[in-house]
Design an enzyme around this catalytic site. Structure first.
Site, PDB file in Angstrom:
ATOM      1  N   HIS A   1       0.854  -1.189   0.000  1.00  0.00           N
ATOM      2  CA  HIS A   1       0.000   0.000   0.000  1.00  0.00           C
ATOM      3  C   HIS A   1       0.889   1.237   0.000  1.00  0.00           C
ATOM      4  CE1 HIS A   1      -2.918   3.015   1.112  1.00  0.00           C
ATOM      5  NE2 HIS A   1      -3.860   2.146   0.784  1.00  0.00           N
TER       6      HIS A   1
ATOM      7  N   GLU B   1      -4.107   1.670  -7.549  1.00  0.00           N
ATOM      8  CA  GLU B   1      -4.456   2.737  -6.610  1.00  0.00           C
ATOM      9  C   GLU B   1      -3.624   3.977  -6.924  1.00  0.00           C
ATOM     10  OE1 GLU B   1      -6.552   1.333  -3.038  1.00  0.00           O
ATOM     11  OE2 GLU B   1      -4.500   1.449  -2.394  1.00  0.00           O
TER      12      GLU B   1
ATOM     13  N   GLY C   1      -8.022   8.699  -0.709  1.00  0.00           N
ATOM     14  CA  GLY C   1      -8.466   9.577   0.384  1.00  0.00           C
ATOM     15  C   GLY C   1      -8.650  11.034  -0.008  1.00  0.00           C
TER      16      GLY C   1
ATOM     17  N   SER D   1     -10.767   6.641  -3.589  1.00  0.00           N
ATOM     18  CA  SER D   1     -11.995   7.431  -3.502  1.00  0.00           C
ATOM     19  C   SER D   1     -13.203   6.769  -4.158  1.00  0.00           C
ATOM     20  CB  SER D   1     -11.763   8.838  -4.066  1.00  0.00           C
ATOM     21  OG  SER D   1     -10.798   9.519  -3.289  1.00  0.00           O
TER      22      SER D   1
HETATM   23  C1  PEP Z   1      -6.970   3.230   0.428  1.00  0.00           C
HETATM   24  O1  PEP Z   1      -6.724   3.577   1.580  1.00  0.00           O
HETATM   25  O2  PEP Z   1      -6.285   2.350  -0.159  1.00  0.00           O
HETATM   26  C2  PEP Z   1      -8.059   3.856  -0.285  1.00  0.00           C
HETATM   27  C3  PEP Z   1      -8.354   3.469  -1.500  1.00  0.00           C
HETATM   28  O3  PEP Z   1      -8.688   4.813   0.422  1.00  0.00           O
HETATM   29  P1  PEP Z   1      -9.947   5.672  -0.083  1.00  0.00           P
HETATM   30  O4  PEP Z   1     -10.996   4.714  -0.552  1.00  0.00           O
HETATM   31  O5  PEP Z   1     -10.355   6.441   1.115  1.00  0.00           O
HETATM   32  O6  PEP Z   1      -9.466   6.547  -1.200  1.00  0.00           O
END
Ligand code: PEP
Length: 247
Positions: free
Chosen positions: A84, A156, A162, A201
Site C-alpha cells: 500500500h 491505486e 483519500g 476514492s
Molecule cells: C486506500 O486507503 O487504499 C483507499 C483506497 O482509500 P480511499 O478509498 O479512502 O481513497
C-alpha cells in the site's frame, strides 16, 4: 489505523446483516493485526472473508514488531494487502521488500492484494505506466509472471487515495488494460484467475460507474469502508454490476 473493538463489531455486524446474501460479489475485510482475532470470531462460517493490511517479509525469527504469514494464517486470514502506498511512503517500503512479501504470501497460500499506482507528479509527467510497470517488474523478477495467477492487483493512483478525487473511468480503463496485458503475457493462463481492482476514492456515487469499466474486477475501499451504509452500497453496486455481466 482506524477503529476499535466496539466500532469494528458494529461495522462487521452491519456488513453481515446487509451483505450475507450477495450471490456474485465477494466481500473481504482487511483489518489491522490486533483485530484479526475479532474478524475471525465474527466472520468465520460467513460469506465475508478477512485478511491483514501488511505482513513481515521473513518466515519467522528475531524480527521484533513484525507479523509473519503463519501468524496471519493462525487467525484464519486468507488475504493480505501488500505494498500500500501509505506503507511505501511513510515506512520507505521498497518494491523489492514488497516482492519478498508477495512471494512469501503465495508460498503460504495467502492471496496477496498488491497495490500499485503513481503519484500526481508522475501522472502529470505521463510516466504512470512506466512507474506501475516497474512496481510489477519487481515481483515478476523475483517470482515470475505466473505468480499472479490467483493474485489480486489493486490499481491505486496515489493522488486518488483519500482525496475524494477518483480516477476517471477512462484513466482507470487504460491502466487496467496495461496491467492485465503485462501480467498475462506470456502466461495466458493467468488471465482468468487474476483480479484487478481499482482503489482511490470509491464511494456509493461512483461505484457503479467504476465497476462497470471494462477490466475493473472490483474495488479496494478505504474511507467508505468505515461507514457501514456507504460500504454496503458499494458492495451492492459490485453485485449489481456482476449481475449485468452474468445476464
Ligand atoms: C486506500 O486507503 O487504499 C483507499 C483506497 O482509500 P480511499 O478509498 O479512502 O481513497
Amino acid at each position: 489505523m482506524h477503529g476499535n473493538l466496539k466500532q469494528n463489531a458494529q461495522l462487521l455486524n452491519a456488513y453481515l446483516k446487509e451483505l450475507s446474501d450477495l450471490s456474485h460479489a465477494k466481500v473481504v475485510v482487511c483489518v489491522p493485526y490486533p483485530y484479526l482475532a475479532q474478524a475471525q470470531q465474527l466472520l468465520q462460517n460467513t460469506s465475508i472473508a478477512w485478511g491483514a493490511q501488511n505482513m513481515g517479509k521473513f518466515e519467522s525469527g528475531a524480527y521484533t514488531g513484525e507479523v509473519s504469514a503463519d501468524m496471519l494464517l493462525d487467525f484464519g486470514a486468507q488475504y493480505v494487502i501488500l505494498g500500500h502506498s501509505e506503507r511505501s511512503t511513510a515506512y520507505c517500503e521498497s518494491d523489492e521488500n514488497i516482492a519478498d512479501k508477495f512471494m512469501l504470501a503465495k508460498q503460504h497460500g495467502l492471496t496477496p492484494v498488491l497495490c500499485v499506482g503513481e503519484t500526481l507528479i508522475e501522472r502529470e509527467a505521463g510516466v504512470m505506466e512506466m512507474v506501475v510497470g516497474q512496481q510489477l517488474d519487481a515481483i515478476i523478477k523475483k517470482c515470475g509472471v505466473e505468480v499472479f495467477e490467483h493474485a489480486i492487483v489493486s490499481y491505486e493512483p496515489i493522488w486518488a487515495i483519500g482525496t475524494g478525487l477518483a480516477a476517471s473511468p477512462a484513466q482507470a480503463e487504460t491502466m487496467h488494460q496495461f496491467i492485465r496485458q503485462k501480467l498475462t503475457q506470456p502466461s495466458a493462463q493467468a488471465e482468468g484467475a487474476l483480479k484487478i481492482l481499482y482503489g482511490g476514492s470509491v464511494n456509493p456515487q461512483n461505484a457503479v460507474q467504476l465497476f462497470s469499466v471494462n477490466g475493473i474486477d472490483g474495488g479496494l475501499v478505504g474511507k467508505c469502508s468505515l461507514n457501514a451504509q456507504d460500504f454496503v452500497k458499494i458492495c451492492q453496486a459490485a453485485e449489481q454490476v456482476c449481475e449485468t455481466l452474468v445476464e
